[in-house]
Each structure stands twice: as structure tokens, then as C-alpha cells.
Enzyme design. Sequence first.
Site, PDB file in Angstrom:
ATOM      1  N   GLY B  12       0.820  -1.208   0.000  1.00  0.00           N
ATOM      2  CA  GLY B  12       0.000   0.000   0.000  1.00  0.00           C
ATOM      3  C   GLY B  12       0.853   1.257   0.000  1.00  0.00           C
ATOM      4  O   GLY B  12       0.604   2.202  -0.761  1.00  0.00           O
ATOM      5  N   THR B  94      -5.760  -5.697   2.602  1.00  0.00           N
ATOM      6  CA  THR B  94      -5.774  -6.076   4.021  1.00  0.00           C
ATOM      7  C   THR B  94      -5.156  -7.461   4.170  1.00  0.00           C
ATOM      8  O   THR B  94      -4.931  -8.170   3.191  1.00  0.00           O
ATOM      9  CB  THR B  94      -7.213  -6.093   4.578  1.00  0.00           C
ATOM     10  N   GLU B 208       9.895 -16.703   4.885  1.00  0.00           N
ATOM     11  CA  GLU B 208       9.232 -16.213   6.093  1.00  0.00           C
ATOM     12  C   GLU B 208       9.785 -16.963   7.308  1.00  0.00           C
ATOM     13  O   GLU B 208      10.387 -18.029   7.170  1.00  0.00           O
ATOM     14  CB  GLU B 208       7.731 -16.499   6.014  1.00  0.00           C
ATOM     15  N   LYS B 223      -1.992 -20.713  -5.547  1.00  0.00           N
ATOM     16  CA  LYS B 223      -1.937 -20.001  -6.830  1.00  0.00           C
ATOM     17  C   LYS B 223      -2.523 -20.863  -7.952  1.00  0.00           C
ATOM     18  O   LYS B 223      -3.256 -20.371  -8.815  1.00  0.00           O
ATOM     19  CB  LYS B 223      -0.496 -19.586  -7.141  1.00  0.00           C
TER      20      LYS B 223
END
Lengths: 341, 341
Positions: B12, B94, B208, B223
Site C-alpha cells: 500500500g 488487508t 518467512e 496459486k
Amino acid sequence: MRIGLIGYGGVGKAFTKLIVDKSSMLKEEGLNIEIVYIINSKGGVYNPKGIGYNKLLAFSNGGKSIIEDYDENKKITPDFMLERKDIDLMIELTSTNKETGEPALSYILKALENKIHVVTGNKGPIIQRYKKLEKMAGENGVHLGIGCTCGGALPSVNGGVIEMAGSEISSIEGVFNGTTNYILKEMEDTGCTYDIALKKAKDFGISEANPSFDVEGWDTAFKLLILTNVIMKEEKNLSDIKVEGITNLTPYDIENALKEGKRYKLIGRTSRVEKELNMLVKLEKVDKEHPFYNVDGKNKAVRYISDTLGELTLIGGASGTTAATASILRDIIYISRVARV
Amino acid sequence: MRIGLIGYGGVGKAFTKLIVDKSSMLKEEGLNIEIVYIINSKGGVYNPKGIGYNKLLAFSNGGKSIIEDYDENKKITPDFMLERKDIDLMIELTSTNKETGEPALSYILKALENKIHVVTGNKGPIIQRYKKLEKMAGENGVHLGIGCTCGGALPSVNGGVIEMAGSEISSIEGVFNGTTNYILKEMEDTGCTYDIALKKAKDFGISEANPSFDVEGWDTAFKLLILTNVIMKEEKNLSDIKVEGITNLTPYDIENALKEGKRYKLIGRTSRVEKELNMLVKLEKVDKEHPFYNVDGKNKAVRYISDTLGELTLIGGASGTTAATASILRDIIYISRVARV
């Protein structure tokens, strides 16, 4: 969507067959195609209510020349069609003239002026006057689909215009020509000379009777020129491209490259260095880490390099009439989605 | 185009910067973007006349949490925005919930119902309810852009929806996950174990903290699921996919593959055999003739096989926030072109 089709050779005929084969898919897409005109140099068919599929198929399969089928005593010509203006989209598949773009250029301009969308497979008018055509389309709120002019089924134009939208493209490069791909692969696989590989390409109908357009790099140059002008919004000419073909390549060159683990490809490339645009068509050796290493035979490829979307390589594009026709249909579906025709 | 942005993390923030960087390109495109809302979980900014670029930049660069900046004494929330309906397009970024799709699912539904276009990077709602969302968009004459959910900069969704339009796709396969790509390459290049390669991926911030989602094949499966449902118009679930990760791969396996001239890739594949759809995520060895052979590191790839348009392979898709953001912008540009917002 009411369509007028001008130029009724292999691709035109295959198109009328394709929309029959794809009728259920088109229905699902919400796209109701009616072919209202079919016109070639000898005459045309016109039915304001849509030419019947059976008649279409008979024309497509029977190989008959197109007859006139209209109650008024008028010859069905592109001009007749563009004066009546009773179509939403014109498919333009007349023969190419790369020097003037005519007569296709005039037909396309007239269609766009009359708010008729156009899909063309014709390089001539795009090479000559793309900027003018695009401006005309924009001013009249219609679209000009040119996917078929640059590699048919390989979505090279969309690759730049849609898939790289919002990024700045610094390089366009590709393997755009099937005949040279075939010849290079044949030389690699058999160790034969260029002349023998060329003869085989001719015997198999892969190469045209006069192959110079392909093997001297001009076909690649034309496609590179279109992509450069369309995607980079340039107004370059053929004379801006340094063009080299494959005619001087020897079995010895091929053998040496293979020893290095490399393959020759005829690559067209436009790259921006500082403010300069560098355009060339050139035989290059690529190794197995290069995205074009496996692009041979019927495959084609294009690679874009951009600032924000990184690199994008597209490989594929089946050859032949079906694929070319399917690329015309792809452009029509796109237009139907965006213009809701 | 008036935009409301919900979810103000890395992508964002990068988006607000990108549209400043790209302002001259956007002007050329005829696309005038005004960001009217920026909302995160803590609050939001709202300016009905468009939040100033300087303020945007300050928020983006300063790392400050978003403050409320609206004269009425109301908290700026997604619901507040969706009740006022004074935007053309909502960017939804979000955080993802893959089990329920919420709260993003509700926000997207409400936006579409209110004839607001949506671009999202959020897999959750797309996995859960794509068909419903797409139907809602269609009924309300608006668009739902989901390119960012499947490989970011790699235009995998468009590749199927736009570039293969009009053809029937019998197979979708791809290398979709960056972390596993990195680990496999590291094992190939250094001969190290899986655990050592994974540690390196964590140390470099490629993986991660909890890598199981990537290395056990679930990211690839998600995906693949999205592409299958969107492009083949299916309604499959995760449980329809046979999923296998890379955690059992040994240096011995890698070495043997390299001896055969092959590389391991974690491939997701949906293929239609007769009327059956076969979906799997699986480690496979590919040789140098395979289009995925060079797809490593940050690259991703997808290949479609069709009836009329042949095969199409797309390779690329830079990783990272800029590329993800640029893929959001690509969807916005597409919507602005087709919907003329």
C-alpha cells in the site's frame, strides 16, 4: 457483434470455420458474432441479417470463389460496406503492401472514421501509419486490434501494451521468424549447409518460394518495428534498423557454437541506451541459461525489460492458419469485452 | 479515478509512492488517479478532494501510523468508505485469511455491490468465493482485478484470461513460489542440504519465519487453485490438489539430477484428461529443453496449453514490493481502459 470481413484467403476462411467450432464458447462469453459481409477481390457476399453459417461453411470448405448475393444490382466491395456502415467491426485481411500500406490503409482509416472497430493481420498499414490509425481510433472511441501482425498466436503486442502497462520498457527483443528458426534447427540437428536446410524448408512448405524476406531478416525487422512503435510509442522506420540475416552461416559456425553449448538465434532487438534507441536484427549465440535457448521450430518468443515490472518473456505462438485465426478472434474478444459490443 | 485504499502495509505504501513516480506516464495514459481514502486497522485518512501527494509521501516514507483526518468526528473505516461510495475503485490489501477470506471478502462484496471496481492482492477471498465475486462484478458492470494474487508481476491471470481468450485450455502449469526456487538453486549451486539452504533463505529474508507454507507446497497450491478456478471456470478446493513439498529432497537427489542434466522444480499443474481435472503440486526434474529449466531465483513461470492458440509460456515477474505494487497498477490501468473511468 456485426462483422464485415475483407480479404478471404486462408485466414479469412479459417475464421468463418472457427466461429462455428467455437460457437458454444462464444455464447458463454456473451459474444454473438454475425458475419454480415465477406468480401474478396472478386466480389462479395452481403446479408444484412447475417450470412448463414451453412453458407459460410460451404464457402470456407468448398473453395468456391465468392459470389454476389445481394438483391440490389451492386458489386459488394469494401467501399460499399464502409458506406453502408452497418457493422460494428471490420476484419481486414487483404494482401499486404509494405511500401504504401494500401489498399488496407484506406479501408482501415475509413472504418475507424465511421466508428467501426478494426482487427487486422496486415503489417503494411501498421508499419506505415500506426500512429495515425491509433489516433483515429481513439478520437472515434473504437479499437484497432493488431495482435496478428506480430507473431500470430504469440501475444507479443498485448505482452507489451497490456502486461507491461504502467512500466517503462527499456528493451524489446525476440525471436520472431519461423522459417529461420526451422533452418537453424535443421543445420544444428543434421550438420547440413544453409542451402540444404533452406531447400528442405521449401520442400516442406515452411519457407515461401522467395525466402529472402525471411532469411535476410526483414520479417523479423518488420515485427520489431511494429512492436517498437506501438509499445514504446515511437515513429521509427525500417531504415532505423540494422538488419542482418542468416544466409552466411556455415556448418562450421554451428558446430563451434554447439561445442560452446550455444545455439544461434536470429534476434530482433530494440534497446534504449540513455536517450538513444538502438534497433537491430542479428544472429546471436545464446547458451542454455538464455530464455530463447529453447525457442526453435514453430515457437517464437519476445522479452520485455522494464523498470517496475522486471522482465517478462513470452514463448509460444503455434504457427499456421488456425493459430493466426485464433489470434484474430482473441483481439475480437478483447474488443467485445472493453467496448461491450 | 477516485481510489480508496484499504490495507496500508508495504505494498500500500509503495503504491502511493509509485503513482507519484509514474505521474507523467499516468497523465499520458489519460488516467488521473486521486487517492481519497487510505485506511488501515488503526484508522484512516479521508479527503473527498483527494489526499495531497505530499501528505501521501509523508505517510509512505515516514512510517507513521495513519491518523484520522476528517472534520466530522467519525472513525475512517472501510465500512465508512463503502457507505459513502464516493470512489470509483477500491484497492484491497488487508491481511489474508485463507480459511474465511474475511474481512476482505465482505469489503470486496460490498464494493462490487455498490458498483465500485476492485483490485486486490489478497488470495483469501479469491480462493473462497471467486465465482460469487466475479458474478457480482458482472451484474454491477464493474471489474475485479486479481493479477497480484498469483505471482505479482508475472501476468499469470491475464495470460490465461486475456492472452488465451477464445481457446480451450487443457493444461495450466507453473513454477509459482520464490522461496522454494531459491532453496533449490542454493542446493544445486553449493551441494548443501535442504536445512542449510532453508536457513540461508531465512537469513536473507527470502523465506518467512515460518516457511512451511512455501516449502510444503501450499503457496504453489493456492496459486494453482486460483488460476484453475478463474481460467478454467471451475470451483475447485484446496482438497482437490495433491500437494507435495520440497522438504525431503537430499543433496544426493540434486546431484543425480544434475548428472542427468536436469534441475528440480516445484511445479503446480492442472491438466484435463478426458473430463477429469487432475491437480497436483510436485517436485519434478526438468531438462534443458523444458521451458521451466531456467526459471529460478526470483523468476516465476506459467505455461498454458490450448487447442487453437497452442502453447504459451510466460516467464518473469520480478519479486518484491515494487513489482507487486506495479501489478496492482497494471490492473488499475486495465480497468481504466476497459471501463473508461
